[in-house]
Design a protein around this motif. Structure first.
Motif, PDB file in Angstrom:
ATOM      1  N   LYS A 138       0.851  -1.183   0.000  1.00 39.07           N
ATOM      2  CA  LYS A 138       0.000   0.000   0.000  1.00 39.07           C
ATOM      3  C   LYS A 138       0.891   1.239   0.000  1.00 39.07           C
ATOM      4  O   LYS A 138       1.752   1.386   0.871  1.00 39.07           O
ATOM      5  CB  LYS A 138      -0.910   0.022   1.231  1.00 39.07           C
ATOM      6  CG  LYS A 138      -1.813  -1.205   1.361  1.00 39.07           C
ATOM      7  CD  LYS A 138      -2.965  -1.145   0.387  1.00 39.07           C
ATOM      8  CE  LYS A 138      -3.952  -2.286   0.633  1.00 39.07           C
ATOM      9  NZ  LYS A 138      -5.103  -2.249  -0.290  1.00 39.07           N
ATOM     10  N   LYS A 140       0.837   5.467  -0.181  1.00 41.66           N
ATOM     11  CA  LYS A 140       0.068   6.701  -0.097  1.00 41.66           C
ATOM     12  C   LYS A 140       0.764   7.780  -0.913  1.00 41.66           C
ATOM     13  O   LYS A 140       1.950   8.044  -0.728  1.00 41.66           O
ATOM     14  CB  LYS A 140      -0.063   7.149   1.366  1.00 41.66           C
ATOM     15  CG  LYS A 140      -0.923   8.388   1.547  1.00 41.66           C
ATOM     16  CD  LYS A 140      -1.041   8.744   3.026  1.00 41.66           C
ATOM     17  CE  LYS A 140      -1.915   9.963   3.235  1.00 41.66           C
ATOM     18  NZ  LYS A 140      -2.019  10.310   4.685  1.00 41.66           N
ATOM     19  N   GLU A 156      -4.941  13.339  -1.787  1.00 42.12           N
ATOM     20  CA  GLU A 156      -4.252  12.159  -1.249  1.00 42.12           C
ATOM     21  C   GLU A 156      -4.996  10.895  -1.670  1.00 42.12           C
ATOM     22  O   GLU A 156      -6.225  10.866  -1.692  1.00 42.12           O
ATOM     23  CB  GLU A 156      -4.166  12.225   0.280  1.00 42.12           C
ATOM     24  CG  GLU A 156      -3.242  13.326   0.786  1.00 42.12           C
ATOM     25  CD  GLU A 156      -3.089  13.285   2.295  1.00 42.12           C
ATOM     26  OE1 GLU A 156      -3.847  12.510   2.940  1.00 42.12           O
ATOM     27  OE2 GLU A 156      -2.238  14.019   2.823  1.00 42.12           O
ATOM     28  N   GLU A 157      -4.215   9.865  -1.996  1.00 36.94           N
ATOM     29  CA  GLU A 157      -4.809   8.604  -2.434  1.00 36.94           C
ATOM     30  C   GLU A 157      -3.877   7.458  -2.068  1.00 36.94           C
ATOM     31  O   GLU A 157      -2.648   7.616  -2.046  1.00 36.94           O
ATOM     32  CB  GLU A 157      -5.047   8.624  -3.944  1.00 36.94           C
ATOM     33  CG  GLU A 157      -5.793   7.416  -4.472  1.00 36.94           C
ATOM     34  CD  GLU A 157      -6.120   7.532  -5.953  1.00 36.94           C
ATOM     35  OE1 GLU A 157      -6.613   6.548  -6.532  1.00 36.94           O
ATOM     36  OE2 GLU A 157      -5.880   8.612  -6.522  1.00 36.94           O
ATOM     37  N   VAL A 158      -4.444   6.313  -1.764  1.00 34.62           N
ATOM     38  CA  VAL A 158      -3.662   5.120  -1.444  1.00 34.62           C
ATOM     39  C   VAL A 158      -3.753   4.152  -2.617  1.00 34.62           C
ATOM     40  O   VAL A 158      -4.847   3.732  -3.006  1.00 34.62           O
ATOM     41  CB  VAL A 158      -4.185   4.446  -0.157  1.00 34.62           C
ATOM     42  CG1 VAL A 158      -3.404   3.158   0.121  1.00 34.62           C
ATOM     43  CG2 VAL A 158      -4.065   5.395   1.028  1.00 34.62           C
TER      44      VAL A 158
END
Length: 298
Positions: A138, A140, A156-158
């Motif tokens: 994962k 970020k 923001e995105e994972v």
């Protein structure tokens, strides 16, 4: 497993219009000189002389015909009332209206097609265990994004990457359109490059693993059974009785290396590189005994 692979994640993005905005502001302005032909005829001098009314002379004295300068001042005063700034002209009103426009200005290249910036490359470090057995990483990310109203914000995105068993250093994973957004261009791509973390025991050589094993001279000459660590934490016993272990001796353990592409599910080998630990001191008696044993062997 040969070669370096590349994987691409297709991401549906929202296109950004690259058509320039039409110029804002007021409609086409008419000059002061062009206003006079539209004025009523009673402003003319000849119309005053022909007027049969007895009040025409006094009315003419009280209401003189407007001159270009007085008419322009009247227009300026009305413009000031609209803008709130004394002396503001229609041109300044047009500029103020255009300046207050919130519509973002979009740019495009000569072909009218939004250009795409170069991809952004990032390193993704993985352990040998993760590259051998697979895992899910994962990540970020923070990027510049444009809202529907044209504002630039931090988004923001994972991102999720499923690491497959057998991936090698240099493998590429591409996320399309997940980079920064710039007005008039397509969002950039993000490319993750697989990098191998250094292991404290093993070293990778293609689909094989290498492990250095150090044993004393007496066991190298007389044989021994050693415990060999495996990738993943397990151990196996290895007996060497019928061979002399010399410096540079290599023992191969099949199926304990890294996963291979073909055939699927197979693994490379584990290479044991032996290091022989020689004594640093011997007594005279020990030297004599060694000489008596090895004199006819060399």
């Amino acid at each position: 497993m040969q070669g370096v692979h590349s994987y691409r994640y297709n991401v549906d993005g929202i296109g950004v219009s690259d058509t320039p905005n039409s110029p804002g502001g007021l409609s086409k302005r008419r000059s002061v000189d062009n206003i006079f032909p539209l004025l009523p005829s009673y402003f003319s001098r000849s119309s005053s002389r022909r007027s049969p009314s007895p009040f025409s002379r006094s009315a003419s004295r009280r209401s003189p015909s407007p001159t270009p300068s007085s008419l322009y001042r009247s227009i300026s005063r009305k413009s000031a009332e609209l803008t709130g700034h004394p002396g503001a002209s229609p041109a300044s009103l047009s500029r103020n209206t255009s300046r207050r426009s919130t519509t973002p200005i979009m740019y495009s290249n000569s072909t009218g097609i939004p250009v795409k910036p170069p991809a952004v490359e990032k390193k993704l470090e993985c352990t040998l265990e993760e590259l051998c057995f697979g895992c899910t990483k994962k990540i970020k990310i923070t990027r510049d994004a444009i809202t529907s109203s044209g504002q630039l914000i931090q988004d923001e995105e994972v991102l999720s990457i499923k690491v497959k068993p057998g991936w090698k250093k240099g493998t590429k994973i591409t996320f399309e359109g997940k980079g920064n957004e710039v007005p008039g261009t397509q969002p950039a791509d993000i490319i993750f490059l697989i990098a191998e973390k250094r292991h404290h025991l093993f070293r990778r050589d293609g689909d094989d693993l290498e492990l250095a094993v150090e044993i004393p001279l007496v066991k190298a000459l007389t044989g021994c059974t050693i415990s060999v660590p495996l990738l993943g934490g397990e151990k196996m016993d290895l007996s060497i009785d019928d061979e002399i272990i010399h410096p540079g001796y290599v023992k191969m353990i099949e199926g304990q290396g890294m996963p291979t592409k073909d055939p699927e599910g197979a693994r490379g080998n584990l290479k044991l590189l032996f290091l022989v630990d020689f004594p640093t001191e011997l007594t005279d008696e020990q030297r004599s005994n060694v000489l008596g044993i090895l004199e006819d062997c060399c």
